[in-house]
Write a protein that holds these residues in place. Structure first.
Motif, PDB file in Angstrom:
ATOM      1  N   TRP A 218       0.751  -0.795  -0.202  1.00  0.00           N
ATOM      2  CA  TRP A 218      -0.083   0.247   0.012  1.00  0.00           C
ATOM      3  C   TRP A 218       1.311   1.624   0.051  1.00  0.00           C
ATOM      4  CZ3 TRP A 218      -5.125  -0.479  -0.688  1.00  0.00           C
ATOM      5  CH2 TRP A 218      -6.226   0.716  -0.545  1.00  0.00           C
ATOM      6  N   GLN A 219       0.476   2.274  -0.533  1.00  0.00           N
ATOM      7  CA  GLN A 219       1.152   3.420  -0.467  1.00  0.00           C
ATOM      8  C   GLN A 219       0.364   5.078  -0.491  1.00  0.00           C
ATOM      9  OE1 GLN A 219       2.978   3.588  -4.248  1.00  0.00           O
ATOM     10  NE2 GLN A 219       1.278   4.989  -5.087  1.00  0.00           N
ATOM     11  N   PHE A 220       0.976   6.333   0.832  1.00  0.00           N
ATOM     12  CA  PHE A 220       0.684   7.187   1.046  1.00  0.00           C
ATOM     13  C   PHE A 220       1.517   8.134   0.689  1.00  0.00           C
ATOM     14  CE2 PHE A 220      -2.140   4.941   4.569  1.00  0.00           C
ATOM     15  CZ  PHE A 220      -3.443   4.497   3.844  1.00  0.00           C
ATOM     16  N   THR A 221       0.728   9.472   0.197  1.00  0.00           N
ATOM     17  CA  THR A 221       1.803  10.844   0.417  1.00  0.00           C
ATOM     18  C   THR A 221       2.271  10.945   1.874  1.00  0.00           C
ATOM     19  OG1 THR A 221      -0.128  11.788   0.479  1.00  0.00           O
ATOM     20  CG2 THR A 221       0.895  11.100  -1.889  1.00  0.00           C
ATOM     21  N   MET A 222       3.354  12.178   1.647  1.00  0.00           N
ATOM     22  CA  MET A 222       3.579  11.647   3.630  1.00  0.00           C
ATOM     23  C   MET A 222       2.317  12.640   3.993  1.00  0.00           C
ATOM     24  SD  MET A 222       5.963  11.649   5.988  1.00  0.00           S
ATOM     25  CE  MET A 222       8.337  11.629   5.022  1.00  0.00           C
ATOM     26  N   ARG A 223       2.060  14.241   2.900  1.00  0.00           N
ATOM     27  CA  ARG A 223       0.303  14.555   3.574  1.00  0.00           C
ATOM     28  C   ARG A 223      -0.487  14.150   3.340  1.00  0.00           C
ATOM     29  NH1 ARG A 223       1.308  19.853   4.219  1.00  0.00           N
ATOM     30  NH2 ARG A 223       2.323  20.580   2.909  1.00  0.00           N
ATOM     31  N   GLN A 224      -0.223  12.560   3.072  1.00  0.00           N
ATOM     32  CA  GLN A 224      -1.979  12.010   3.922  1.00  0.00           C
ATOM     33  C   GLN A 224      -1.772  11.354   5.280  1.00  0.00           C
ATOM     34  OE1 GLN A 224      -1.891   9.216   0.012  1.00  0.00           O
ATOM     35  NE2 GLN A 224      -4.252  10.336  -0.204  1.00  0.00           N
ATOM     36  N   LEU A 225      -0.039  11.028   5.047  1.00  0.00           N
ATOM     37  CA  LEU A 225       0.072  10.482   6.545  1.00  0.00           C
ATOM     38  C   LEU A 225      -0.109  11.634   7.791  1.00  0.00           C
ATOM     39  CD1 LEU A 225       3.016   8.255   6.156  1.00  0.00           C
ATOM     40  CD2 LEU A 225       0.817   7.125   6.749  1.00  0.00           C
ATOM     41  N   TYR A 226       0.209  12.170   6.983  1.00  0.00           N
ATOM     42  CA  TYR A 226       0.486  13.475   8.099  1.00  0.00           C
ATOM     43  C   TYR A 226      -0.851  13.904   8.751  1.00  0.00           C
ATOM     44  CZ  TYR A 226       0.741  18.097  10.230  1.00  0.00           C
ATOM     45  OH  TYR A 226       1.056  19.138  11.105  1.00  0.00           O
ATOM     46  N   GLU A 227      -1.961  14.202   7.846  1.00  0.00           N
ATOM     47  CA  GLU A 227      -3.246  14.197   8.123  1.00  0.00           C
ATOM     48  C   GLU A 227      -3.975  12.979   9.083  1.00  0.00           C
ATOM     49  OE1 GLU A 227      -4.894  14.685   4.666  1.00  0.00           O
ATOM     50  OE2 GLU A 227      -4.385  17.139   4.476  1.00  0.00           O
TER      51      GLU A 227
END
Length: 302
Positions: A218-227
């Motif tokens: 799976w993958q997330f952008t850094m911004r998504q993870l931060y939120e």
DNA sequence: ACGTAGACTCGCTAGTAGAA
DNA sequence: TTCTACTAGCGAGTCTACGT
């Protein structure tokens, strides 16, 4: 200082009902990927407010105790595990669990020295006083659920000696329903309890929930993870912490990778170690979760 | 009791983009 | 070009949990 080990001679099995050992650890799905807990060891008093898409949640701390942390959540993990195991064995699940704190501390792989009992009580207070409001699993007529992580907790001590004889916790209905529903819990690696960092614990839970056993991970952008994290740190500082963890790459079961997508955004990939090539340095053989078919007796350790 | 780890805060600096 | 606003990176420092 009261003696903390349970008395051996007058152990009361009826009172201490939940007492399984060496069983796979279960985590409630909904609590795994969203910011339900503080990731910091320093007491947090700022609320968490998370609104992404149609999903929202708010977590507020009690000014006297602070917000429940991801380490405090180990107690809820333990409760999820006990309830799931009881139901799997054909026993009735119950929102109230009775136990000896020594047993609980051992199960979540903590030390059992005196100050750990003090911290356990502090954790129980934070869980009891941290208020959550969310529309997750608020179906039908209900628009949201509002609860505390623990509805209550009690401690029974011997009147003459002051020794701890046992504790009870009652989990909220929202969490209980999430545990007993079909597919409501996921098995997690027993080494999760050994992760010392709040962000790495949270990253593991995100990886477990989303990447699961999928080949492509799976993958997330850094911004998504931060939120998703609810972290109070600045985005740039949060990113530095995540990059450091990717560099270390020490999460159980999952390997982390960083790359940039077409929009030049930083993307974190979670891949299950067992899905990697056997010659990959991050490969890890798939482990079978511990399971015994017969209930284990409570093992008190001197 | 003490040292260490880790999340977080804060100040400083640098880079970038847009407006005047 | 200059100014402003915003963001990121870095390092120092704080505070607490945790281990010895």
């Amino acid at each position: 200082m009261p003696r903390r080990l349970p008395p051996k001679g007058d152990f009361q099995p009826d009172f201490f009902a939940a007492s399984f050992a060496d069983i796979p650890i279960r985590d409630q799905r909904d609590t795994m990927e969203r910011p339900f807990f503080s990731l910091a060891k320093k007491p947090r008093f700022d609320p968490i407010e998370y609104h992404v898409g149609d999903v929202w949640l708010e977590v507020s701390a009690n000014p006297m105790f602070g917000m429940a942390t991801i380490w405090d959540a180990d107690i809820l993990l333990w409760a999820s595990t006990q309830i799931t195991e009881a139901i799997d064995r054909g026993m009735p699940g119950n929102r109230t669990l009775k136990f000896h704190p020594h047993n609980l501390l051992k199960s979540i792989r903590r030390e059992t020295g005196g100050d750990h009992y003090v911290r356990l009580r502090a954790a129980l207070e934070r869980l009891t006083h941290t208020a959550v409001r969310t529309n997750i699993r608020a179906n039908g007529k209900k628009k949201f659920a509002s609860f505390h992580w623990l509805e209550s907790w009690t401690e029974v001590t011997d009147e003459t000696t002051g020794e701890t004889q046992g504790m009870t916790i009652t989990i909220p209905d929202w969490l209980f329903q999430g545990i007993v529903m079909k597919g409501g819990v996921l098995t997690i690696h027993e080494d999760y309890f050994l992760l010392t960092g709040g962000i790495e614990r949270w990253l593991y839970r995100v990886a477990r929930k989303h990447a699961g056993h999928q080949e492509i991970g799976w993958q997330f952008t850094m911004r998504q993870l931060y939120e998703k994290s609810g972290s109070t740190a600045r985005f740039s500082d949060f990113a530095i912490d995540v990059r450091r963890l990717v560099e270390l790459n020490q999460l159980p079961e999952y390997s982390l990778y960083l790359h940039r997508n077409e929009q030049e955004e930083e993307v974190i990939n979670f891949l299950r170690r067992s899905q990697l090539g056997v010659d990959d340095p991050n490969y890890q053989f798939e482990r079978n979760p511990k399971r015994r078919l017969t209930p284990a007796a409570v093992r008190w350790i001197d």
